[in-house]
Scaffold this motif. Structure first.
Motif, PDB file in Angstrom:
ATOM      1  N   THR A 108      -2.127  11.558  -1.454  1.00 43.20           N
ATOM      2  CA  THR A 108      -0.763  12.090  -1.539  1.00 43.20           C
ATOM      3  C   THR A 108      -0.813  13.567  -1.846  1.00 43.20           C
ATOM      4  O   THR A 108      -1.499  13.996  -2.770  1.00 43.20           O
ATOM      5  N   LEU A 109      -0.067  14.330  -1.072  1.00 41.42           N
ATOM      6  CA  LEU A 109       0.075  15.764  -1.303  1.00 41.42           C
ATOM      7  C   LEU A 109       1.493  16.018  -1.814  1.00 41.42           C
ATOM      8  O   LEU A 109       2.447  15.373  -1.381  1.00 41.42           O
ATOM      9  N   SER A 110       1.588  16.998  -2.685  1.00 39.22           N
ATOM     10  CA  SER A 110       2.845  17.245  -3.373  1.00 39.22           C
ATOM     11  C   SER A 110       3.404  18.625  -3.056  1.00 39.22           C
ATOM     12  O   SER A 110       2.643  19.587  -2.891  1.00 39.22           O
ATOM     13  N   CYS A 111       4.726  18.706  -2.993  1.00 44.77           N
ATOM     14  CA  CYS A 111       5.419  19.976  -2.786  1.00 44.77           C
ATOM     15  C   CYS A 111       6.648  20.010  -3.677  1.00 44.77           C
ATOM     16  O   CYS A 111       7.390  19.017  -3.764  1.00 44.77           O
ATOM     17  N   SER A 112       6.853  21.131  -4.334  1.00 47.53           N
ATOM     18  CA  SER A 112       8.079  21.304  -5.105  1.00 47.53           C
ATOM     19  C   SER A 112       8.664  22.676  -4.807  1.00 47.53           C
ATOM     20  O   SER A 112       7.948  23.598  -4.418  1.00 47.53           O
ATOM     21  N   GLN A 113       9.966  22.804  -5.020  1.00 47.05           N
ATOM     22  CA  GLN A 113      10.641  24.071  -4.732  1.00 47.05           C
ATOM     23  C   GLN A 113      11.633  24.410  -5.836  1.00 47.05           C
ATOM     24  O   GLN A 113      12.239  23.520  -6.435  1.00 47.05           O
ATOM     25  N   THR A 114      11.771  25.702  -6.075  1.00 42.53           N
ATOM     26  CA  THR A 114      12.725  26.176  -7.083  1.00 42.53           C
ATOM     27  C   THR A 114      13.912  26.873  -6.426  1.00 42.53           C
ATOM     28  O   THR A 114      14.696  27.534  -7.105  1.00 42.53           O
ATOM     29  N   LEU A 115      14.043  26.737  -5.100  1.00 39.70           N
ATOM     30  CA  LEU A 115      15.078  27.443  -4.358  1.00 39.70           C
ATOM     31  C   LEU A 115      16.361  26.637  -4.195  1.00 39.70           C
ATOM     32  O   LEU A 115      17.357  27.163  -3.699  1.00 39.70           O
ATOM     33  N   PHE A 152       1.134   8.789   8.654  1.00 43.93           N
ATOM     34  CA  PHE A 152       1.751   9.803   7.810  1.00 43.93           C
ATOM     35  C   PHE A 152       3.146   9.329   7.392  1.00 43.93           C
ATOM     36  O   PHE A 152       3.958   8.945   8.231  1.00 43.93           O
ATOM     37  N   GLN A 153       3.378   9.381   6.080  1.00 43.78           N
ATOM     38  CA  GLN A 153       4.677   9.013   5.531  1.00 43.78           C
ATOM     39  C   GLN A 153       5.119  10.135   4.588  1.00 43.78           C
ATOM     40  O   GLN A 153       4.316  10.929   4.130  1.00 43.78           O
ATOM     41  N   SER A 154       6.413  10.117   4.280  1.00 44.70           N
ATOM     42  CA  SER A 154       6.916  11.131   3.362  1.00 44.70           C
ATOM     43  C   SER A 154       7.987  10.533   2.465  1.00 44.70           C
ATOM     44  O   SER A 154       8.639   9.550   2.820  1.00 44.70           O
ATOM     45  N   ARG A 155       8.114  11.131   1.304  1.00 43.70           N
ATOM     46  CA  ARG A 155       9.142  10.744   0.330  1.00 43.70           C
ATOM     47  C   ARG A 155       9.777  11.993  -0.227  1.00 43.70           C
ATOM     48  O   ARG A 155       9.087  12.981  -0.488  1.00 43.70           O
ATOM     49  N   ARG A 156      11.086  11.922  -0.445  1.00 44.25           N
ATOM     50  CA  ARG A 156      11.781  13.019  -1.127  1.00 44.25           C
ATOM     51  C   ARG A 156      12.664  12.402  -2.197  1.00 44.25           C
ATOM     52  O   ARG A 156      13.829  12.094  -1.963  1.00 44.25           O
ATOM     53  N   PRO A 157      12.138  12.245  -3.395  1.00 43.18           N
ATOM     54  CA  PRO A 157      12.898  11.562  -4.442  1.00 43.18           C
ATOM     55  C   PRO A 157      14.082  12.355  -4.974  1.00 43.18           C
ATOM     56  O   PRO A 157      15.023  11.762  -5.507  1.00 43.18           O
ATOM     57  N   ASN A 158      14.027  13.665  -4.875  1.00 40.95           N
ATOM     58  CA  ASN A 158      15.132  14.522  -5.317  1.00 40.95           C
ATOM     59  C   ASN A 158      15.061  15.837  -4.551  1.00 40.95           C
ATOM     60  O   ASN A 158      14.158  16.025  -3.732  1.00 40.95           O
ATOM     61  N   PHE A 161      11.521  17.940  -4.971  1.00 42.29           N
ATOM     62  CA  PHE A 161      10.187  17.432  -4.674  1.00 42.29           C
ATOM     63  C   PHE A 161      10.130  16.724  -3.328  1.00 42.29           C
ATOM     64  O   PHE A 161      11.076  16.045  -2.926  1.00 42.29           O
ATOM     65  N   CYS A 162       8.969  16.855  -2.695  1.00 43.50           N
ATOM     66  CA  CYS A 162       8.710  16.138  -1.458  1.00 43.50           C
ATOM     67  C   CYS A 162       7.214  15.810  -1.423  1.00 43.50           C
ATOM     68  O   CYS A 162       6.383  16.648  -1.826  1.00 43.50           O
ATOM     69  N   PHE A 163       6.886  14.607  -0.958  1.00 39.58           N
ATOM     70  CA  PHE A 163       5.503  14.163  -0.943  1.00 39.58           C
ATOM     71  C   PHE A 163       5.086  13.782   0.467  1.00 39.58           C
ATOM     72  O   PHE A 163       5.895  13.265   1.243  1.00 39.58           O
ATOM     73  N   LEU A 164       3.840  14.049   0.760  1.00 38.66           N
ATOM     74  CA  LEU A 164       3.241  13.608   2.024  1.00 38.66           C
ATOM     75  C   LEU A 164       2.162  12.588   1.686  1.00 38.66           C
ATOM     76  O   LEU A 164       1.238  12.895   0.935  1.00 38.66           O
ATOM     77  N   ASP A 165       2.319  11.374   2.218  1.00 34.88           N
ATOM     78  CA  ASP A 165       1.335  10.315   2.010  1.00 34.88           C
ATOM     79  C   ASP A 165       0.577  10.088   3.308  1.00 34.88           C
ATOM     80  O   ASP A 165       1.190   9.875   4.353  1.00 34.88           O
ATOM     81  N   ILE A 166      -0.731  10.106   3.202  1.00 32.62           N
ATOM     82  CA  ILE A 166      -1.579   9.750   4.353  1.00 32.62           C
ATOM     83  C   ILE A 166      -2.248   8.440   3.990  1.00 32.62           C
ATOM     84  O   ILE A 166      -3.064   8.384   3.069  1.00 32.62           O
ATOM     85  N   ARG A 167      -1.857   7.392   4.693  1.00 32.17           N
ATOM     86  CA  ARG A 167      -2.222   6.046   4.255  1.00 32.17           C
ATOM     87  C   ARG A 167      -3.705   5.737   4.461  1.00 32.17           C
ATOM     88  O   ARG A 167      -4.341   5.100   3.621  1.00 32.17           O
ATOM     89  N   SER A 168      -4.245   6.160   5.542  1.00 34.89           N
ATOM     90  CA  SER A 168      -5.653   5.894   5.838  1.00 34.89           C
ATOM     91  C   SER A 168      -6.220   7.100   6.581  1.00 34.89           C
ATOM     92  O   SER A 168      -6.273   7.124   7.813  1.00 34.89           O
ATOM     93  N   PRO A 169      -6.614   8.109   5.824  1.00 37.51           N
ATOM     94  CA  PRO A 169      -7.046   9.361   6.460  1.00 37.51           C
ATOM     95  C   PRO A 169      -8.265   9.170   7.353  1.00 37.51           C
ATOM     96  O   PRO A 169      -9.232   8.486   6.974  1.00 37.51           O
ATOM     97  N   GLY A 170      -8.186   9.766   8.512  1.00 35.79           N
ATOM     98  CA  GLY A 170      -9.337   9.831   9.389  1.00 35.79           C
ATOM     99  C   GLY A 170      -9.892  11.238   9.424  1.00 35.79           C
ATOM    100  O   GLY A 170      -9.273  12.174   8.905  1.00 35.79           O
ATOM    101  N   LEU A 171     -11.051  11.384  10.041  1.00 37.14           N
ATOM    102  CA  LEU A 171     -11.678  12.707  10.084  1.00 37.14           C
ATOM    103  C   LEU A 171     -10.784  13.711  10.795  1.00 37.14           C
ATOM    104  O   LEU A 171     -10.785  14.899  10.470  1.00 37.14           O
TER     105      LEU A 171
END
Lengths: 114, 116
Positions: free
Chosen positions: A20-27, A64-70, A73-83
């Motif tokens: 899971t990769l994370s992103c947040s913003q203050t804008l 590739f999946q994503s979530r934005r709980p608020n 914040f926004c998250f990128l989920d990679i369920r089964s990463p390949g090369l």
């Protein structure tokens, strides 16, 4: 002063191990984007959110999946990463309603798959 | 539909000489246009933007671009290149908000090399 923050900056994962990769913003921007960028290529849009309205690109793999709980914040989920998923992942925001409509980018997360 | 074409994948200039990076666009609406710069292993930084105000746009670090509707172009220029300008440059077009989408279309990028 940081506006779009991505964590971690570097991520190493094993083949097939979820990450899971994370992103947040203050804008307080309405729109958030995830891009994949491979070496010497332009960023490729994976998906974007307008508020909680999710928009998937037709060619984004199901892996590739994503979530934005608020708003912040926004998250990128990679369920089964390949090369082939090794890349720089960029998060960006835009106002969506006002201003110059430019995108603001985070510094990126460099994903390595071993 | 929107599209953007960066006409040169690589440009080399000598330090102190002018820079010209070329971009042509296609848009169904009156577009917004942007130039971004990306240094190695960094995110993208906005250099300048056109959003239907003045056609000659000045940006950071001495860059400017001119919107020419008749030529559907938005070329990026700088009078005198500096070593620190060596980077990848992306031209980006967006129909937002007129189109109702929030997408930005990227050109394929131009790698600028500055020779000492």
């Amino acid at each position: 002063d940081a506006m779009v923050i991505q964590n971690p900056r570097y991520q190493v994962t094993q083949f097939g191990k979820p990450v899971t990769l994370s992103c947040s913003q203050t804008l307080n921007h309405n729109v958030m984007y995830w891009y994949q960028q491979k070496s010497s290529q332009a960023p490729k849009l994976l998906f974007h959110y307008y508020d909680k309205d999710f928009n998937n690109e037709a060619d984004t793999p199901d892996n590739f999946q994503s979530r934005r709980p608020n708003t912040s914040f926004c998250f990128l989920d990679i369920r089964s990463p390949g090369l082939g998923d090794a890349a720089m992942y960029l998060c960006a925001t835009s106002s969506g309603t006002s201003g110059g409509y430019e995108q603001y980018f985070g510094p990126g997360t460099r994903l390595t798959v071993t | 539909a929107q599209s953007v074409t960066q006409l040169d994948s690589h440009v080399s200039v000598s330090e102190g000489t002018p820079v010209l990076l070329r971009c042509n666009y296609s848009s169904s609406y009156s577009p917004s246009l942007f130039w971004y710069v990306q240094h190695p292993n960094k995110g993208l930084q906005l250099l300048l933007k056109y959003t239907s105000a003045a056609t000659l746009v000045k940006g950071i670090n001495g860059f400017e671009a001119e919107f020419k509707k008749s030529e559907t172009s938005f070329h990026l220029t700088k009078p005198s290149a500096h070593m620190s300008d060596a980077a990848e440059y992306f031209c980006v077009v967006s129909d937002h908000p007129l189109s109702g989408t929030y997408k930005y279309i990227f050109g394929t990028g131009t790698r600028l090399k500055v020779l000492a």
